[in-house]
Design a protein around this motif. Structure first.
Motif, short mmCIF file in Angstrom:
data_model
loop_
_atom_site.label_atom_id
_atom_site.label_comp_id
_atom_site.label_asym_id
_atom_site.label_seq_id
_atom_site.Cartn_x
_atom_site.Cartn_y
_atom_site.Cartn_z
N PRO B 81 55.42 13.97 59.32
CA PRO B 81 56.29 13.17 60.30
C PRO B 81 56.83 14.50 61.37
CG PRO B 81 55.98 12.14 58.48
CD PRO B 81 55.17 13.48 57.96
N SER B 82 57.35 15.52 60.61
CA SER B 82 57.32 16.75 60.83
C SER B 82 56.10 17.52 62.03
CB SER B 82 58.85 17.50 60.21
OG SER B 82 57.53 17.80 59.18
N ALA B 83 55.97 17.32 60.91
CA ALA B 83 54.84 18.89 61.46
C ALA B 83 53.72 17.92 62.82
CB ALA B 83 53.10 18.40 60.61
N ALA B 84 53.43 16.14 63.20
CA ALA B 84 53.78 15.67 64.37
C ALA B 84 53.71 15.75 65.04
CB ALA B 84 53.03 14.25 64.10
N ARG B 85 55.17 16.10 64.94
CA ARG B 85 56.47 16.03 65.81
C ARG B 85 56.86 17.26 66.66
NH1 ARG B 85 60.59 14.24 63.09
NH2 ARG B 85 61.39 16.42 62.59
#
Lengths: 372, 372
Positions: B81-85
């Motif tokens: 989730p954070s990597a995608a954001r």
């Protein structure tokens, strides 16, 4: 552009598919000055998708129109051996005529009974068909599944490779074919191109396949067919004859390639390949030839057959324009005949009796059959 | 060429797939000067074929290696989730993270029993799974066939679009990625290119996917997977969740596209799409989601998963080269974790405990497991 726009041609052919090219070739042989306007790689063009079966006997349909189609198809098939030889010599490109014949197959009792009816109908018409025991069919084609229930051999139904035929016709016609020229208007004295240019011609031939109805008021509609093009990494030999079963066929080329077709769908100009279409073709073929599972899928594609209400083509004049369209599922087979018939009419010769079946006047302007 | 050949880089990454790009991105964030040598559109490259499932729970395998893979997979999924954001913000390209979860399905009594075993195993591991009645599964996904026999919901198993992720990583890395550069030799001080150029680097990272074993003595082999990429002409909505059943999956994108996969085949570097592979995928998916028959087949293709004997990746040094390879079926899921772990090791930081499962020293030079 390969010609100045103030030239007046003897013949302008609208459409550089297999029919238009055959007409142009045969018209040039009669001394006519011909130009072919070819829109190019139109999505849905029929010939690159076609299997190239020359199979009037296998394809014989019941009813009066079916019998007229058989007559036409036999006349066309009879011209192919010489047409293929001439084209190969003139172009240097082998058109891929293969003559090991066709097996029509039944997988279960229903299909076996239907096949028996089909055989008797062909015998009544005097067509050459031979019933085979499943064991004999499997000796002839060992890749056939043991579950095979019935078989009929049609020794005279052959095939050509339409991509090779078109390559040969293009080579022979050279710069008489103008590629990438989209025709927007068709009339008795010439055509208008999308570029704004007009091409003047004493005679205009409409050979625009499924798009013919977009250019002139003719009862031609697109009939979609999906096919899968396969390649055997082990080369040729898995299947030698054309195999047919219900509406599906598997046509071998000489090099280990196969064309597996075809769906028949009323979808307008839609040319999408669908999961259901691909699945059904692979399922049907896999039941009869389990070994196809190892073949490589080279292409999945869809073509648009130019179809008429009675399945017969439109050959002859309408509104001062010569029609050479509406060949439906039989475009490759009939192209050799259509080339001769239409070129003869353009040259003022008597095309002979088969053309009577193709008279455009059998339909009125609304596409309704005119009582004969 | 984007850089003179006398530059000595901090890091040269061999391979511009999803793993190599993630490593390069995370290494650059740590202030390292990085170059990525990407051979380009290699036939069989895994990421363009991958469905992009982030599904450690659905994919949990039995046995000790399976449990280590679950640990790694959960750690990777937690970073997505954070990597995608971050990646979306840095690149301006939405990586297509979708979070409606996954349904694992059974079609008959055997599959229902197997699914029950799978569910109990996951519960023992403390993984979040919910058994669903077929009726509840069909309320959630009305396209499922009435013949559905069993279902299990995995609410935390999501997906990204690997083509969007790679596009984002390429955008962020800019000319740090040298496209079309084929590496022929890998050593501790740099690499040699097919062009004859050598690229000097303090650290070399091998992230060459299925081709890693061609460059260094590592137990990585290609494991072929065929997929079909479909598009619903009516747009999204037919299926919302990722659907899994036996070895097949159907992963929806946000735009009405779907990835249907995948075969698992030991075929060396063969990347052909076969009639049998396509047929089986369409048959399995069609049984559970009859509506897929109307979907358009956009692509059929095959990828090569870089697989190790125990299915876990190789992260760490061998012969002075940093390995970031062998991610098997989980390359997209693990890439976010691998990027962090390998970049940490390159920067001399402690990568944390998950890296222990991936120590290349667990295999000897012949690829045999070294007793622990």
């Amino acid at each position: 552009m390969s010609g100045p726009s103030n030239v007046r041609w003897d013949v302008a052919v609208v459409g550089g598919g297999i029919v238009g090219l055959f007409v142009a070739w045969r018209a040039r042989e009669r001394g006519l000055r011909v130009t072919v306007l070819d829109a190019g790689a139109d999505d849905g063009t029929a010939w690159p998708v076609a299997a190239g079966m020359l199979a009037p006997t296998s394809e014989a349909q019941f009813g009066p129109a079916g019998q007229r189609a058989v007559e036409l198809g036999l006349a066309a098939a009879a011209r192919w051996p010489s047409a293929a030889r001439e084209l190969g010599e003139a172009s240097g490109i082998d058109p891929g005529l293969r003559t090991p014949g066709t097996l029509v197959l039944g997988r279960d009792r229903d299909e076996a009974e239907a096949l028996d009816r089909e055989r008797r109908y062909r015998e009544e018409l005097g067509l050459a068909v031979t019933p085979l025991l499943p064991s004999a069919a499997r000796r002839a084609e060992p890749a056939l599944a043991p579950t095979l229930r019935a078989a009929m051999e049609v020794a005279d139904d052959h095939s050509v490779d339409p991509r090779r035929v078109v390559a040969g016709l293009r080579a022979v016609l050279g710069d008489a074919v103008r590629a990438g020229e989209r025709v927007t208007e068709v009339g008795p004295d010439g055509v208008a191109l999308e570029s704004g240019e007009t091409v003047a011609a004493a005679r205009v031939v409409l050979a625009a396949g499924a798009w013919s109805g977009e250019l002139l008021d003719v009862p031609v509609r697109p009939l979609k067919g999906q096919v899968i093009r396969l390649r055997d990494p082990d080369g040729p030999g898995l299947v030698t004859r054309t195999l047919r079963f219900s509406s599906t066929y598997l046509v071998p080329r000489a090099d280990g390639r196969y064309v597996l077709g075809a769906t028949v769908e009323e979808r307008g100009f839609d040319t999408s390949v669908t999961a259901g279409g691909v699945y059904e073709l692979l399922r049907d073929a896999g039941e009869l030839v389990p070994g196809i599972s190892e073949l490589v899928v080279e292409e999945t594609l869809a073509g648009l057959r130019p179809s008429t209400p009675d399945t017969l083509p439109l050959l002859g004049e309408r509104d001062g324009v010569m029609l050479a369209t509406g060949h439906g599922r039989d475009g490759v087979l009939l192209s050799a005949l259509t080339g001769d018939l239409v070129a003869a009419m353009l040259a003022g010769e008597d095309p002979g009796p088969p053309v009577a079946h193709c008279d455009p006047a059998r339909f009125d302007r609304a596409g309704q059959a005119v009582p004969g």
